[in-house]
Design a protein around this motif. Structure first.
Motif, mmCIF file in Angstrom:
data_model
loop_
_atom_site.group_PDB
_atom_site.id
_atom_site.type_symbol
_atom_site.label_atom_id
_atom_site.label_comp_id
_atom_site.label_asym_id
_atom_site.label_seq_id
_atom_site.Cartn_x
_atom_site.Cartn_y
_atom_site.Cartn_z
ATOM 1 N N SER A 38 0.640 -1.587 0.177
ATOM 2 C CA SER A 38 -0.201 -0.399 0.081
ATOM 3 C C SER A 38 1.175 1.097 0.172
ATOM 4 C CB SER A 38 -0.701 -0.264 0.758
ATOM 5 O OG SER A 38 0.019 0.804 2.274
ATOM 6 N N PHE A 39 1.560 1.273 0.222
ATOM 7 C CA PHE A 39 2.606 2.412 0.530
ATOM 8 C C PHE A 39 3.981 2.367 -0.829
ATOM 9 C CE2 PHE A 39 3.884 0.567 4.840
ATOM 10 C CZ PHE A 39 2.676 1.423 5.360
ATOM 11 N N PHE A 40 3.857 1.600 -1.844
ATOM 12 C CA PHE A 40 4.864 1.516 -3.334
ATOM 13 C C PHE A 40 4.499 2.838 -4.532
ATOM 14 C CE2 PHE A 40 5.478 -3.270 -3.676
ATOM 15 C CZ PHE A 40 6.444 -3.226 -2.923
ATOM 16 N N PHE A 41 2.736 3.087 -4.294
ATOM 17 C CA PHE A 41 2.161 4.031 -5.365
ATOM 18 C C PHE A 41 3.021 5.321 -4.879
ATOM 19 C CE2 PHE A 41 -0.675 7.247 -6.813
ATOM 20 C CZ PHE A 41 -0.479 6.682 -8.142
ATOM 21 N N VAL A 42 2.603 5.986 -3.278
ATOM 22 C CA VAL A 42 3.053 6.423 -2.903
ATOM 23 C C VAL A 42 4.264 7.590 -3.087
ATOM 24 C CG1 VAL A 42 2.699 7.834 -1.302
ATOM 25 C CG2 VAL A 42 1.035 7.139 -1.714
ATOM 26 N N LEU A 43 5.274 6.087 -2.128
ATOM 27 C CA LEU A 43 6.954 5.788 -2.346
ATOM 28 C C LEU A 43 7.491 5.824 -3.676
ATOM 29 C CD1 LEU A 43 9.554 6.471 -0.904
ATOM 30 C CD2 LEU A 43 9.760 3.947 -1.334
ATOM 31 N N GLN A 44 6.494 5.784 -4.800
ATOM 32 C CA GLN A 44 7.409 5.854 -6.326
ATOM 33 C C GLN A 44 7.395 6.866 -6.609
ATOM 34 O OE1 GLN A 44 5.242 3.679 -9.868
ATOM 35 N NE2 GLN A 44 7.006 3.450 -9.821
ATOM 36 N N GLN A 45 5.552 7.401 -6.835
ATOM 37 C CA GLN A 45 5.822 9.214 -6.981
ATOM 38 C C GLN A 45 6.566 10.050 -6.510
ATOM 39 O OE1 GLN A 45 1.460 9.922 -6.366
ATOM 40 N NE2 GLN A 45 1.017 9.969 -7.846
ATOM 41 N N LEU A 46 6.573 9.893 -5.065
ATOM 42 C CA LEU A 46 7.533 10.858 -4.029
ATOM 43 C C LEU A 46 8.909 10.922 -4.906
ATOM 44 C CD1 LEU A 46 5.978 11.008 -0.374
ATOM 45 C CD2 LEU A 46 5.685 12.242 -2.531
ATOM 46 N N ASP A 47 9.158 9.274 -5.769
ATOM 47 C CA ASP A 47 11.067 9.081 -5.575
ATOM 48 C C ASP A 47 10.799 10.154 -7.004
ATOM 49 O OD1 ASP A 47 11.811 7.702 -3.395
ATOM 50 O OD2 ASP A 47 11.430 5.851 -4.718
ATOM 51 N N TRP A 48 9.636 10.453 -7.935
ATOM 52 C CA TRP A 48 9.705 10.817 -9.136
ATOM 53 C C TRP A 48 9.162 12.295 -8.912
ATOM 54 C CZ3 TRP A 48 6.204 7.613 -10.569
ATOM 55 C CH2 TRP A 48 6.353 6.562 -11.362
ATOM 56 N N LEU A 49 8.658 12.915 -7.947
ATOM 57 C CA LEU A 49 8.460 14.766 -7.007
ATOM 58 C C LEU A 49 10.167 14.847 -6.715
ATOM 59 C CD1 LEU A 49 6.647 16.831 -7.300
ATOM 60 C CD2 LEU A 49 5.803 15.939 -5.059
ATOM 61 N N LYS A 78 7.429 -9.896 7.178
ATOM 62 C CA LYS A 78 8.201 -9.006 5.695
ATOM 63 C C LYS A 78 9.396 -10.213 5.409
ATOM 64 C CE LYS A 78 9.262 -4.166 5.542
ATOM 65 N NZ LYS A 78 10.962 -4.297 5.359
ATOM 66 N N ASP A 79 9.999 -9.959 4.101
ATOM 67 C CA ASP A 79 11.064 -10.796 3.591
ATOM 68 C C ASP A 79 12.443 -9.663 3.163
ATOM 69 O OD1 ASP A 79 10.577 -9.475 1.634
ATOM 70 O OD2 ASP A 79 9.280 -11.308 0.335
ATOM 71 N N GLY A 80 12.071 -8.513 3.934
ATOM 72 C CA GLY A 80 13.055 -7.562 3.578
ATOM 73 C C GLY A 80 13.216 -6.970 2.064
ATOM 74 N N GLY A 81 12.624 -7.194 1.270
ATOM 75 C CA GLY A 81 13.396 -6.369 -0.153
ATOM 76 C C GLY A 81 12.068 -5.575 -0.771
ATOM 77 N N GLU A 82 11.136 -5.235 0.187
ATOM 78 C CA GLU A 82 9.912 -4.221 -0.368
ATOM 79 C C GLU A 82 9.749 -3.182 -0.462
ATOM 80 O OE1 GLU A 82 8.664 -7.784 2.945
ATOM 81 O OE2 GLU A 82 10.034 -6.131 2.763
ATOM 82 N N LEU A 83 10.761 -2.489 -0.242
ATOM 83 C CA LEU A 83 11.729 -1.725 -0.202
ATOM 84 C C LEU A 83 12.083 -1.541 -1.470
ATOM 85 C CD1 LEU A 83 12.653 1.798 0.016
ATOM 86 C CD2 LEU A 83 14.542 1.190 0.655
ATOM 87 N N GLU A 84 13.296 -1.988 -2.200
ATOM 88 C CA GLU A 84 13.514 -2.339 -3.567
ATOM 89 C C GLU A 84 12.086 -2.765 -4.655
ATOM 90 O OE1 GLU A 84 16.694 -5.553 -5.676
ATOM 91 O OE2 GLU A 84 16.113 -5.691 -3.931
ATOM 92 N N ARG A 85 11.475 -3.646 -4.645
ATOM 93 C CA ARG A 85 10.746 -3.183 -5.078
ATOM 94 C C ARG A 85 10.134 -2.354 -5.416
ATOM 95 N NH1 ARG A 85 10.083 -8.555 -1.845
ATOM 96 N NH2 ARG A 85 8.629 -7.894 -0.815
ATOM 97 N N ALA A 86 9.532 -1.389 -3.816
ATOM 98 C CA ALA A 86 8.794 -0.705 -4.719
ATOM 99 C C ALA A 86 9.430 0.315 -5.278
ATOM 100 C CB ALA A 86 8.868 0.273 -3.081
ATOM 101 N N ARG A 87 10.961 0.642 -5.265
ATOM 102 C CA ARG A 87 11.296 1.392 -6.192
ATOM 103 C C ARG A 87 11.754 0.335 -7.783
ATOM 104 N NH1 ARG A 87 15.051 4.275 -1.535
ATOM 105 N NH2 ARG A 87 12.760 6.529 -2.273
ATOM 106 N N GLN A 88 10.753 -0.352 -8.127
ATOM 107 C CA GLN A 88 10.715 -1.141 -9.831
ATOM 108 C C GLN A 88 9.567 -1.097 -10.145
ATOM 109 O OE1 GLN A 88 13.275 -4.187 -8.916
ATOM 110 N NE2 GLN A 88 15.540 -3.705 -8.545
ATOM 111 N N VAL A 89 8.869 -1.199 -9.358
ATOM 112 C CA VAL A 89 7.193 -0.928 -9.932
ATOM 113 C C VAL A 89 7.496 -0.406 -11.476
ATOM 114 C CG1 VAL A 89 5.240 -0.285 -9.161
ATOM 115 C CG2 VAL A 89 6.106 -1.342 -7.534
ATOM 116 N N PRO A 90 6.892 -0.391 -12.608
ATOM 117 C CA PRO A 90 7.171 0.393 -13.559
ATOM 118 C C PRO A 90 5.320 1.179 -13.167
ATOM 119 C CG PRO A 90 5.736 -1.934 -14.190
ATOM 120 C CD PRO A 90 6.322 -1.786 -12.354
#
Length: 346
Positions: A251-262, A333-345
């Protein structure tokens, strides 16, 4: 009293159309009925195959203000179409218009007055009534669906823009902004709608104001390119603890990705130092760091405790305090959530 009000502001309306003949007449009539008429309307039609353009030509003939009708040579989609419509505007204030809504007669007047009363605000937005295909009220408002609560409003008035950083509650069809920010709001980065991007950039420079009255009737129907449903998270699988845990983190992926671009764009803007340290820009940077911390928490629950305790003030400001800490501790948690969040197309 109707017509153009004396003053230094010029209002441009950016309207985009695509096969909107079914609903367009009601919106065009509501623009003609404004108590404060626009100084110009720029319409960009995205290769309609119905009678939309004919309706626009008729509208231009009736209007007491210039109506510029532009026809795209090829389909661009709503986001790019709105961007070119916004760039074409020459007014000092720019109001966005969808083709299928209906404006309150005082939509433009009240928005202009709000910006006059709040000279430090770069944009104003309003609530809206949701209507169905037939134009009947659904019993809901835009801010109920997009989650802009009285508490969010209190925080924004106090200068804390975290609610804007974590939730896209500003609907472009209700927004009017100052044209001085045009050089920096276009184009929007991938993954952003034009309205969310514009409001975020403007807020970083100047802040926002809003009107709690519903000054548009916002139509929901299956033919919308971007509507209410496009902003909502689909119903997620909650059948197991593993699926609930996965839903929690994603649920945090999309917001983080938007902020990574902003945030890299904010780095390049000519923002005064005080704007980077307060208001919307500070909130965007803070929310980005907070989400990255949460998604970067280790798989081991014991190893999560120390970073969560160090970040407890951020949990209080950016989430729900100890409740969010306990949820982050409990969910698998598996520990790879941050990496996956920043690789979402995009």
């Amino acid at each position: 009293m109707s017509g153009h009000q004396a003053g230094t502001e010029r209002i441009s309306v950016a309207l985009c159309t695509y096969n909107g003949a079914r609903f367009l007449p009601a919106q065009l009539e509501s623009i003609l009925a404004q108590t404060r008429l626009p100084d110009e309307v720029h319409v960009f039609d995205d290769c309609s195959t119905d009678s939309s353009v004919e309706l626009l030509v008729r509208f231009a003939a009736q209007a007491a203000f210039p109506v510029h009708i532009h026809r795209n040579a090829e389909r661009k989609g709503s986001i790019l179409n709105f961007e070119q419509a916004i760039r074409a505007c020459s007014g000092t204030l720019i109001a966005l218009s969808d083709q299928d809504d209906i404006w309150h007669p005082e939509r433009l007047q009240r928005s202009e007055e709000a910006l006059q009363q709040h000279p430090g605000a770069g944009a104003v937005f309003t609530d809206g009534l949701l209507i169905d295909e037939a134009g009947e009220p659904t019993g809901m408002r835009l801010w109920e669906r997009f989650i802009f609560t009285p508490e969010d409003q209190r925080r924004l008035r106090a200068g804390d823009y975290i609610p804007l950083a974590r939730q896209r509650f500003i609907t472009g069809a209700t927004m009017m902004f100052r044209a001085q920010y045009l050089p920096w709001i276009s184009p929007a980065k991938d993954g952003w709608h034009h309205d969310g991007w514009a409001s975020s950039i403007v807020a970083s420079f100047s802040g926002l104001c809003w009107l709690t009255e519903p000054l548009i009737r916002y139509r929901t129907h299956p033919g919308q390119q971007i509507g209410v449903e496009g902003h909502l998270v689909p119903n997620a699988d909650t059948s197991s603890f593993a699926s609930r845990s996965r839903n929690h983190w994603t649920s945090f992926f999309f917001v983080l990705q938007q902020l990574d671009w902003l945030c890299p764009t904010l780095d390049e803007l000519p923002l005064p130092a005080e704007k980077r340290a307060s208001g919307a820009a500070e909130a965007f940077y803070t929310e980005r760091t907070f989400l990255a911390m949460r998604l970067g928490l280790p798989a081991s629950r014991w190893r999560r405790i120390a970073p969560m305790l160090r970040g407890r003030r951020s949990y209080q400001r950016c989430a729900m305090g100890w409740l969010s800490i306990l949820r982050d501790l409990w969910m698998a948690k598996d520990g790879g959530e941050l990496e996956r969040a920043r690789q979402v197309p995009a």
